[in-house]
Write a protein that holds these residues in place. Sequence first.
Motif, PDB file in Angstrom:
ATOM      1  N   THR A 151     -45.807 -32.194 -47.014  1.00 28.92           N
ATOM      2  CA  THR A 151     -45.622 -33.630 -47.273  1.00 28.92           C
ATOM      3  C   THR A 151     -44.352 -33.888 -48.091  1.00 28.92           C
ATOM      4  O   THR A 151     -43.699 -34.917 -47.908  1.00 28.92           O
ATOM      5  CB  THR A 151     -46.840 -34.233 -47.998  1.00 28.92           C
ATOM      6  OG1 THR A 151     -46.993 -33.619 -49.289  1.00 28.92           O
ATOM      7  CG2 THR A 151     -48.112 -34.035 -47.183  1.00 28.92           C
ATOM      8  N   ILE A 205     -41.562 -33.850 -45.578  1.00 25.48           N
ATOM      9  CA  ILE A 205     -41.579 -35.058 -44.747  1.00 25.48           C
ATOM     10  C   ILE A 205     -41.115 -36.278 -45.528  1.00 25.48           C
ATOM     11  O   ILE A 205     -40.346 -37.108 -45.016  1.00 25.48           O
ATOM     12  CB  ILE A 205     -42.991 -35.289 -44.153  1.00 25.48           C
ATOM     13  CG1 ILE A 205     -43.399 -34.100 -43.277  1.00 25.48           C
ATOM     14  CG2 ILE A 205     -43.033 -36.587 -43.353  1.00 25.48           C
ATOM     15  CD1 ILE A 205     -42.387 -33.726 -42.207  1.00 25.48           C
ATOM     16  N   ASP A 206     -41.564 -36.399 -46.774  1.00 25.62           N
ATOM     17  CA  ASP A 206     -41.107 -37.523 -47.606  1.00 25.62           C
ATOM     18  C   ASP A 206     -39.583 -37.478 -47.764  1.00 25.62           C
ATOM     19  O   ASP A 206     -38.907 -38.511 -47.706  1.00 25.62           O
ATOM     20  CB  ASP A 206     -41.755 -37.463 -48.988  1.00 25.62           C
ATOM     21  CG  ASP A 206     -43.251 -37.772 -48.951  1.00 25.62           C
ATOM     22  OD1 ASP A 206     -43.711 -38.344 -47.952  1.00 25.62           O
ATOM     23  OD2 ASP A 206     -43.942 -37.425 -49.928  1.00 25.62           O
ATOM     24  N   ARG A 207     -39.076 -36.293 -47.929  1.00 25.39           N
ATOM     25  CA  ARG A 207     -37.637 -36.112 -48.154  1.00 25.39           C
ATOM     26  C   ARG A 207     -36.817 -36.487 -46.920  1.00 25.39           C
ATOM     27  O   ARG A 207     -35.734 -37.059 -47.032  1.00 25.39           O
ATOM     28  CB  ARG A 207     -37.377 -34.649 -48.550  1.00 25.39           C
ATOM     29  CG  ARG A 207     -35.963 -34.321 -48.922  1.00 25.39           C
ATOM     30  CD  ARG A 207     -35.554 -34.926 -50.222  1.00 25.39           C
ATOM     31  NE  ARG A 207     -34.179 -34.550 -50.571  1.00 25.39           N
ATOM     32  CZ  ARG A 207     -33.440 -35.189 -51.436  1.00 25.39           C
ATOM     33  NH1 ARG A 207     -33.906 -36.244 -52.082  1.00 25.39           N
ATOM     34  NH2 ARG A 207     -32.202 -34.779 -51.704  1.00 25.39           N
ATOM     35  N   SER A 265     -37.858 -38.501 -44.450  1.00 26.79           N
ATOM     36  CA  SER A 265     -38.442 -39.683 -43.799  1.00 26.79           C
ATOM     37  C   SER A 265     -37.415 -40.619 -43.147  1.00 26.79           C
ATOM     38  O   SER A 265     -37.687 -41.166 -42.063  1.00 26.79           O
ATOM     39  CB  SER A 265     -39.313 -40.458 -44.794  1.00 26.79           C
ATOM     40  OG  SER A 265     -38.569 -40.864 -45.928  1.00 26.79           O
ATOM     41  N   ILE A 298     -36.860 -39.157 -39.790  1.00 34.06           N
ATOM     42  CA  ILE A 298     -38.060 -39.245 -38.953  1.00 34.06           C
ATOM     43  C   ILE A 298     -38.167 -40.629 -38.320  1.00 34.06           C
ATOM     44  O   ILE A 298     -38.552 -40.770 -37.152  1.00 34.06           O
ATOM     45  CB  ILE A 298     -39.324 -38.918 -39.781  1.00 34.06           C
ATOM     46  CG1 ILE A 298     -39.349 -37.429 -40.137  1.00 34.06           C
ATOM     47  CG2 ILE A 298     -40.595 -39.302 -39.027  1.00 34.06           C
ATOM     48  CD1 ILE A 298     -40.481 -37.029 -41.038  1.00 34.06           C
ATOM     49  N   LYS A 299     -37.806 -41.644 -39.071  1.00 31.78           N
ATOM     50  CA  LYS A 299     -37.889 -43.021 -38.563  1.00 31.78           C
ATOM     51  C   LYS A 299     -36.971 -43.249 -37.370  1.00 31.78           C
ATOM     52  O   LYS A 299     -37.217 -44.147 -36.551  1.00 31.78           O
ATOM     53  CB  LYS A 299     -37.556 -44.006 -39.679  1.00 31.78           C
ATOM     54  CG  LYS A 299     -38.597 -44.038 -40.789  1.00 31.78           C
ATOM     55  CD  LYS A 299     -38.160 -44.923 -41.944  1.00 31.78           C
ATOM     56  CE  LYS A 299     -39.185 -44.896 -43.078  1.00 31.78           C
ATOM     57  NZ  LYS A 299     -38.755 -45.713 -44.241  1.00 31.78           N
ATOM     58  N   TYR A 317     -49.458 -37.309 -40.915  1.00 32.14           N
ATOM     59  CA  TYR A 317     -48.565 -37.633 -42.030  1.00 32.14           C
ATOM     60  C   TYR A 317     -47.177 -38.015 -41.510  1.00 32.14           C
ATOM     61  O   TYR A 317     -46.558 -38.969 -42.005  1.00 32.14           O
ATOM     62  CB  TYR A 317     -48.457 -36.458 -43.002  1.00 32.14           C
ATOM     63  CG  TYR A 317     -47.916 -36.870 -44.347  1.00 32.14           C
ATOM     64  CD1 TYR A 317     -48.755 -37.431 -45.308  1.00 32.14           C
ATOM     65  CD2 TYR A 317     -46.560 -36.733 -44.649  1.00 32.14           C
ATOM     66  CE1 TYR A 317     -48.245 -37.843 -46.545  1.00 32.14           C
ATOM     67  CE2 TYR A 317     -46.058 -37.132 -45.875  1.00 32.14           C
ATOM     68  CZ  TYR A 317     -46.905 -37.689 -46.814  1.00 32.14           C
ATOM     69  OH  TYR A 317     -46.403 -38.115 -48.022  1.00 32.14           O
ATOM     70  N   VAL A 318     -46.690 -37.293 -40.518  1.00 32.96           N
ATOM     71  CA  VAL A 318     -45.396 -37.626 -39.911  1.00 32.96           C
ATOM     72  C   VAL A 318     -45.462 -39.008 -39.256  1.00 32.96           C
ATOM     73  O   VAL A 318     -44.548 -39.831 -39.393  1.00 32.96           O
ATOM     74  CB  VAL A 318     -44.992 -36.562 -38.871  1.00 32.96           C
ATOM     75  CG1 VAL A 318     -43.742 -37.006 -38.108  1.00 32.96           C
ATOM     76  CG2 VAL A 318     -44.753 -35.217 -39.540  1.00 32.96           C
ATOM     77  N   ASN A 336     -47.137 -41.503 -40.055  1.00 30.52           N
ATOM     78  CA  ASN A 336     -47.120 -42.602 -41.032  1.00 30.52           C
ATOM     79  C   ASN A 336     -45.726 -43.208 -41.168  1.00 30.52           C
ATOM     80  O   ASN A 336     -45.579 -44.396 -41.461  1.00 30.52           O
ATOM     81  CB  ASN A 336     -47.582 -42.101 -42.406  1.00 30.52           C
ATOM     82  CG  ASN A 336     -49.080 -41.857 -42.469  1.00 30.52           C
ATOM     83  OD1 ASN A 336     -49.839 -42.464 -41.720  1.00 30.52           O
ATOM     84  ND2 ASN A 336     -49.499 -40.970 -43.351  1.00 30.52           N
ATOM     85  N   TYR A 337     -44.703 -42.404 -40.943  1.00 33.55           N
ATOM     86  CA  TYR A 337     -43.320 -42.863 -41.036  1.00 33.55           C
ATOM     87  C   TYR A 337     -42.772 -43.358 -39.693  1.00 33.55           C
ATOM     88  O   TYR A 337     -41.799 -44.102 -39.670  1.00 33.55           O
ATOM     89  CB  TYR A 337     -42.426 -41.739 -41.562  1.00 33.55           C
ATOM     90  CG  TYR A 337     -42.569 -41.493 -43.042  1.00 33.55           C
ATOM     91  CD1 TYR A 337     -42.077 -42.410 -43.969  1.00 33.55           C
ATOM     92  CD2 TYR A 337     -43.181 -40.344 -43.520  1.00 33.55           C
ATOM     93  CE1 TYR A 337     -42.203 -42.198 -45.341  1.00 33.55           C
ATOM     94  CE2 TYR A 337     -43.318 -40.109 -44.891  1.00 33.55           C
ATOM     95  CZ  TYR A 337     -42.826 -41.042 -45.788  1.00 33.55           C
ATOM     96  OH  TYR A 337     -42.957 -40.821 -47.144  1.00 33.55           O
ATOM     97  N   ASN A 338     -43.363 -42.913 -38.609  1.00 37.46           N
ATOM     98  CA  ASN A 338     -42.887 -43.318 -37.277  1.00 37.46           C
ATOM     99  C   ASN A 338     -44.047 -43.213 -36.300  1.00 37.46           C
ATOM    100  O   ASN A 338     -44.346 -42.137 -35.789  1.00 37.46           O
ATOM    101  CB  ASN A 338     -41.727 -42.420 -36.835  1.00 37.46           C
ATOM    102  CG  ASN A 338     -41.130 -42.849 -35.503  1.00 37.46           C
ATOM    103  OD1 ASN A 338     -41.711 -43.653 -34.775  1.00 37.46           O
ATOM    104  ND2 ASN A 338     -39.973 -42.305 -35.168  1.00 37.46           N
TER     105      ASN A 338
END
Length: 364
Positions: free
Chosen positions: A74, A77-79, A81, A84-85, A109-110, A112-114
């Motif tokens: 996570t 992924i946050d880093r 993001s 990812i979008k 979790y991925v 959630n951003y896209n």
Amino acid sequence: MKEIKYYTGKLKKLGVRKFIALAYAKKIRTSYPTMINVEIMTKCNLKCKHCRVTYHGGLIKDVNPEFMEFDYFTEIIDRISPLIKKALNFQFSSIEPLFHKDIFRMMDYVSNYNKNIEYNILSNGMLLNEKNIKELLKRNVPSISISLDGCTAKTVESFKTNTRFDRVVSNISLLKKISNNKIELNVVFVATTENINELEEYVDFVKTLGVDRILVNGFMSFLPENSHLYLYAKQGNPEVQKIFQRVFEKAKRKNIDIEFPSLTAKPQGCAYTSIMNIDEKGNVSPCILLARKTPFELFSKSRIVEPVVFGNIFDNNPLSIWRDEKYSQFRTMLKNNIIPEECSLCADAYGISCSNRDLTPINS
């Protein structure tokens, strides 16, 4: 000059508005990766003797086989993001993704951003049980490509260590039944000197399983002792080309799609020009193979290539890493069919492995 003519032609054909839209779309595609790959583990449920994972853990001892913890995933992924979008696809390394206990939590979790990002799954087929298939159907999984390198147990099990032919075939049938055509079903056939004579029969076999597409790959050799397995050559392979042609014609009659690698080696670059690869430490490398020390062998030449790293997502802005001049130049070379020194013994850079498969078996 050719590029000027190309864009002039596009402008006349599309008109100003559509041309600007096309140019903008192309800029977005090149300024951001279209696919992101995160290596969530360095171990596999199989122990294939020809695989890079086996070499990394044994011959080179450059990797401690382990699974990435969900909390650390996570953080990655946050880093990344913002990337990812913009991405179209997300991939969980090239090792069996279903082997990781948190794979579905990771997908969610991925997403959630896209919410539109797709997960094209690469699998050895051993873990495609009913529970996992139903979980995949809940998510944005347009296709599953299953490794199946022959139509007999003897051929498949002698190539893939610890695999079980009957289980893989049974799981393919189960996937077809449960998914009800909601997931495209591909099979990957790595063509070698030991299974090429099964390829014609293979078309009939996978047709009975309801397979949508056959992806024929060339064998990538990492060590000299495996060089006898590949079928490609600098000047091509006329005999195997004839087999490819017959298989193509049969697949067409059977109404099943099929793609072939070239049998003639020539610089063509690879798919990683649009993929951002992140290893288990957060390092960004051109591809999975160059993320760590890896042996390569091609046409009687061999060497161990040191890791190629363009930055770490925890130390640098991930987008800045992607747009870094050296990283961009590396990708541009591959796009222009110029092979970097680090890739000079990688079969995939020459169109003879998997990145540059063609819909026809014509050698050009």
